[in-house]
Design an enzyme around this catalytic site. Sequence first.
Site, mmCIF file in Angstrom:
data_model
loop_
_atom_site.group_PDB
_atom_site.id
_atom_site.type_symbol
_atom_site.label_atom_id
_atom_site.label_comp_id
_atom_site.label_asym_id
_atom_site.label_seq_id
_atom_site.Cartn_x
_atom_site.Cartn_y
_atom_site.Cartn_z
ATOM 1 C CG ASN A 220 49.546 39.536 51.724
ATOM 2 O OD1 ASN A 220 48.750 39.700 50.805
ATOM 3 N ND2 ASN A 220 49.150 39.275 52.972
ATOM 4 C CE1 TYR B 160 45.399 49.053 49.519
ATOM 5 C CE2 TYR B 160 44.347 49.003 47.354
ATOM 6 C CZ TYR B 160 44.955 48.343 48.407
ATOM 7 O OH TYR B 160 45.117 46.980 48.362
ATOM 8 C CB ILE C 78 39.945 38.985 47.303
ATOM 9 C CG1 ILE C 78 40.880 39.107 46.092
ATOM 10 C CG2 ILE C 78 39.993 37.568 47.868
ATOM 11 C CD1 ILE C 78 40.548 38.192 44.942
#
Length: 264
Positions: free
Chosen positions: A106, A169, A202
């Site tokens: 993660n 990214y 998020i």
Amino acid sequence: MTTETTTAGIATGSRAPVAIVTGGSRGIGRNTVLSLARRGVDSIFTYHANRAEAAQVSAAAEALGRKAIALQLDAGDSGSFDRFVQEVGQALAGLGATRFDYLVNNAGTSLHNAFAQTTEDEVDSIYRIHFKGVFFLTQKLLPLINDGGRIVNISSGLTRVAFPGVAAYAAMKGAVEVLTRCMAKELGPRGIAVNTVAPGAIATDFSGGMVRDNPEMNKRVADITALGRVGEADDVGPMIAALLSGDNRWVNAQRIEVSGGMAI
């Protein structure tokens, strides 16, 4: 000694199953550690620099009746991985184990820059953290993961929908998605399932809290999301924990987007 079976069907003796979660001191990683704790899973999780923040996660897991051991790691420094694996071995011993059951890759940082202005140093940095780090840390940990274990690599909704300023990214996350399928094929003989979870936008401190703290950005995301709001860490952590469970034992080599229906 009695033999118990974890939710993934892994024989663990009398101990609880163990997960390793990178970047587990904040955001989605933190929520994943605590969601796993609620399911009876102990964790070894990493933090980059903020030891106090990591200690809070350990305390929160303990309040849920589980253990969560914090280890410092720079996910972009592959030269430190051998040392880290040794520390993992020591942490496992502290949990009464010699191997672990789940790995959640993660840890990561963001990069927002136009394609034409992105520098070689920026690309190298994002590559080391998001692809090279995932590749070699997983490789180094393979001798310690149980047969029948499960691996989740975190990607991004940006591999499906293109926005300006995220080329480097998004490309690295796309590489992780391909890597996931290759890992699933090669680790299949050991019964290890490997999947990708791709969160949408998020509301955490990721990208400097861009989605969480910028009302205009928050509204923009909510307006293009079918469920009408931005995501929260609590929308993703429990899903990752559930994916690691035996209920999802036949899910393998998949990209699962967790975005509330963003940009559909």
